[in-house]
Design an enzyme around this catalytic site. Sequence first.
Site, PDB file in Angstrom:
ATOM      1  N   GLU A  94      72.264 -73.008  12.825  1.00  0.00           N
ATOM      2  CA  GLU A  94      72.925 -74.022  12.371  1.00  0.00           C
ATOM      3  C   GLU A  94      74.635 -73.316  12.072  1.00  0.00           C
ATOM      4  OE1 GLU A  94      71.633 -76.122   8.777  1.00  0.00           O
ATOM      5  OE2 GLU A  94      70.740 -77.310   9.740  1.00  0.00           O
ATOM      6  N   HIS A 106      50.937 -61.105  24.157  1.00  0.00           N
ATOM      7  CA  HIS A 106      49.826 -61.541  25.042  1.00  0.00           C
ATOM      8  C   HIS A 106      50.320 -62.953  25.282  1.00  0.00           C
ATOM      9  CE1 HIS A 106      47.245 -58.134  24.539  1.00  0.00           C
ATOM     10  NE2 HIS A 106      48.117 -57.837  23.569  1.00  0.00           N
ATOM     11  N   LYS A 150      70.237 -88.240  12.938  1.00  0.00           N
ATOM     12  CA  LYS A 150      70.162 -88.979  11.824  1.00  0.00           C
ATOM     13  C   LYS A 150      70.709 -90.450  12.169  1.00  0.00           C
ATOM     14  CE  LYS A 150      70.677 -85.372   8.384  1.00  0.00           C
ATOM     15  NZ  LYS A 150      71.607 -85.034   7.235  1.00  0.00           N
TER      16      LYS A 150
END
Length: 448
Positions: free
Chosen positions: A289, A310, A424
Amino acid sequence: MIDLKFDYSNALGILNQEEINHFQNEITQHYNSLNAKSGKGNDFLGWIDLPSNTEENLIKKIEEVASRVRQNSKVFVVVGIGGSYLGARAVIHALSNSFASINGNDGNPLIVYAGQNISEDYTNELLELLDNHDYSLAVISKSGTTTEPAIAFRLLKNHLINKYGHADTQKRIIAITDKSKGALKKLSDKEGYDTFIVPDDVGGRYSVLTPVGLLPIAIAGFNIRELLDGAKRMKDYIEKTPNIEENPVSAYAASRSALYRAGKTTEITVNYEPKLFYITEWWKQLYGESEGKEGKGIFPAGVGFTTDLHSMGQYIQDGLRNIFETVISVETPNSLLKVPTDEKDLDGLNYIAGKRLHQVNLKAETGTTLAHVDGGVPNLRIVLPEINENTLGQLIYFYEMACAISGYILNVNPFDQPGVEAYKKNMFALLGKPGFENETKEIYSRLS
Ligand code: PA5
């Protein structure tokens, strides 16, 4: 003095020393502008002084509330998202027993999380758990308007009222929010919840050393004074000089910026201790951010080794060469466990019998680092002597300061997050939120 060490020698080869030193002048200037509060985002620099100016009264209030919660709750729910929960989760996960449960958490409440997603199954399963155990919660939102925690809080508040009645519910809710703005502040004033303030000049992802992180950490039974002391030790140490040779924050900011300039656009934080999983999650949020904007920024990723050797190990060894790693290495674990001898040795492991598991883990770490460096993946290394409150405090402050400096090197504002608004706006339009009528029309016409 500090215990944390930082080493970039395994990046030399792909980089030379001059390419790292190239950033020295800039870094010195950025420390100056952080101290003078003259750089980008200078309204949000309150985190710099938290280790040295957190008042005794506040620490005592946190400890008192924590002790009350420990007496009446088996479970404590942290309701928040992003910077409003990740710091607490990182520290609590790092310090807790790996198998902590409601009945086996050293007498401390089990800390669980809500409002960091909108999953119906997750939230419903949490409510089912809470049917059967005494609990309290902290609702944490600086803005007091974030949708995810607001939904979870509404459900949890109803659940508390059904379980304990209105009067008792008020004593089981703690609000951590802005001092004057937002719906949560209004509600907590009306209901008389215990309230803690997120300072105006501290953004969510830099807030772990405010009540946002300190209260849940104290409730989980950990020493917040030591955490703050660790951060203060790092602060005092790096204030002595900005020089790359002596200052680990400068060295980390310079080496990762030099790697970015050399085309290494993804940084993978690596741990060999599962307890550090959420430290990486917190770091990803802090750096993602803060740096990822204006078409720039290092992409922060994370792996846990040897587990992910792995899975992601193949890509890191042989895939696209745009990555570097930063290993968080822990020198000493808190337990002692050795590989046992086996008479028949059918698994062929007797050659390491008698060695501590940690010695094997460290050999895996060294072997992996060398292999990845040979494969063209430069390695940076942060070393902690052990995982405890003090070393975590040092690590938190190290990362916060290096993030601010790295953001300034990129010439972005490391303290805003304008890009978070885009999803948003669409979500509100799709849900038909009042005030979003035009966006609703536009988005449904795009979808039809
Ligand atoms: O770092 C940030 O500012 C964000 O990640 C916020 O912490 C997150 O969006 C939650 O915001 P709020 O505390 O206002 O609910």
